[in-house]
Design a protein around this motif. Sequence first.
Motif, mmCIF file in Angstrom:
data_model
loop_
_atom_site.group_PDB
_atom_site.id
_atom_site.type_symbol
_atom_site.label_atom_id
_atom_site.label_comp_id
_atom_site.label_asym_id
_atom_site.label_seq_id
_atom_site.Cartn_x
_atom_site.Cartn_y
_atom_site.Cartn_z
ATOM 1 N N MET A 169 49.615 28.746 38.256
ATOM 2 C CA MET A 169 49.198 29.845 39.139
ATOM 3 C C MET A 169 47.740 30.217 38.892
ATOM 4 O O MET A 169 47.002 30.509 39.840
ATOM 5 N N ILE A 170 47.328 30.216 37.637
ATOM 6 C CA ILE A 170 45.921 30.502 37.331
ATOM 7 C C ILE A 170 45.024 29.455 37.966
ATOM 8 O O ILE A 170 44.006 29.785 38.591
ATOM 9 N N ILE A 171 45.392 28.190 37.834
ATOM 10 C CA ILE A 171 44.573 27.104 38.385
ATOM 11 C C ILE A 171 44.491 27.208 39.907
ATOM 12 O O ILE A 171 43.403 27.143 40.500
ATOM 13 N N ILE A 172 45.644 27.379 40.559
ATOM 14 C CA ILE A 172 45.661 27.436 42.025
ATOM 15 C C ILE A 172 44.910 28.667 42.531
ATOM 16 O O ILE A 172 44.116 28.585 43.482
ATOM 17 N N LEU B 244 40.709 36.852 51.414
ATOM 18 C CA LEU B 244 41.370 35.804 50.634
ATOM 19 C C LEU B 244 40.872 35.817 49.191
ATOM 20 O O LEU B 244 41.649 35.590 48.258
ATOM 21 N N GLY B 245 39.599 36.107 49.008
ATOM 22 C CA GLY B 245 39.053 36.179 47.650
ATOM 23 C C GLY B 245 39.706 37.280 46.834
ATOM 24 O O GLY B 245 39.994 37.094 45.647
ATOM 25 N N ALA B 246 39.952 38.429 47.444
ATOM 26 C CA ALA B 246 40.599 39.531 46.738
ATOM 27 C C ALA B 246 42.039 39.182 46.367
ATOM 28 O O ALA B 246 42.497 39.494 45.265
ATOM 29 N N LYS B 247 42.761 38.520 47.272
ATOM 30 C CA LYS B 247 44.137 38.126 46.984
ATOM 31 C C LYS B 247 44.189 37.057 45.897
ATOM 32 O O LYS B 247 45.062 37.095 45.014
ATOM 33 N N ALA B 248 43.266 36.114 45.941
ATOM 34 C CA ALA B 248 43.237 35.065 44.925
ATOM 35 C C ALA B 248 42.854 35.645 43.562
ATOM 36 O O ALA B 248 43.401 35.255 42.530
ATOM 37 N N ARG B 249 41.920 36.586 43.558
ATOM 38 C CA ARG B 249 41.524 37.233 42.300
ATOM 39 C C ARG B 249 42.708 37.996 41.709
ATOM 40 O O ARG B 249 42.952 37.946 40.496
#
Length: 88
Positions: free
Chosen positions: A34-37, A53-58
């Motif tokens: 999950m960290i990698i993805i 998308l950046g906020a959700k990925a962060r």
Amino acid sequence: MNVFPDFGGLGGIDDLNVAIGAALTIILIVAVLMIIISAIAWAIATSTGNPALGAKARAGVFVAVGAAILAGAGVSWVNWLIRVGEQL
């Protein structure tokens, strides 16, 4: 007075130890994936200028790091509690 839990007093404790070890391994593997993805998604979102998308990925990175920390620290915490119990 030496107080220590009798882990052999319960039937099937060895099977429980194996199951908990397997679950912990799966949790840590999923957290690392999950960290990698999430980090890849965060990098792509940042480079393309997509702040949502950046906020959700962060958030995904931080949640996965938190899960890995909690899963890894759980074993240390239980061992610490057992050592404290011996000293009481």
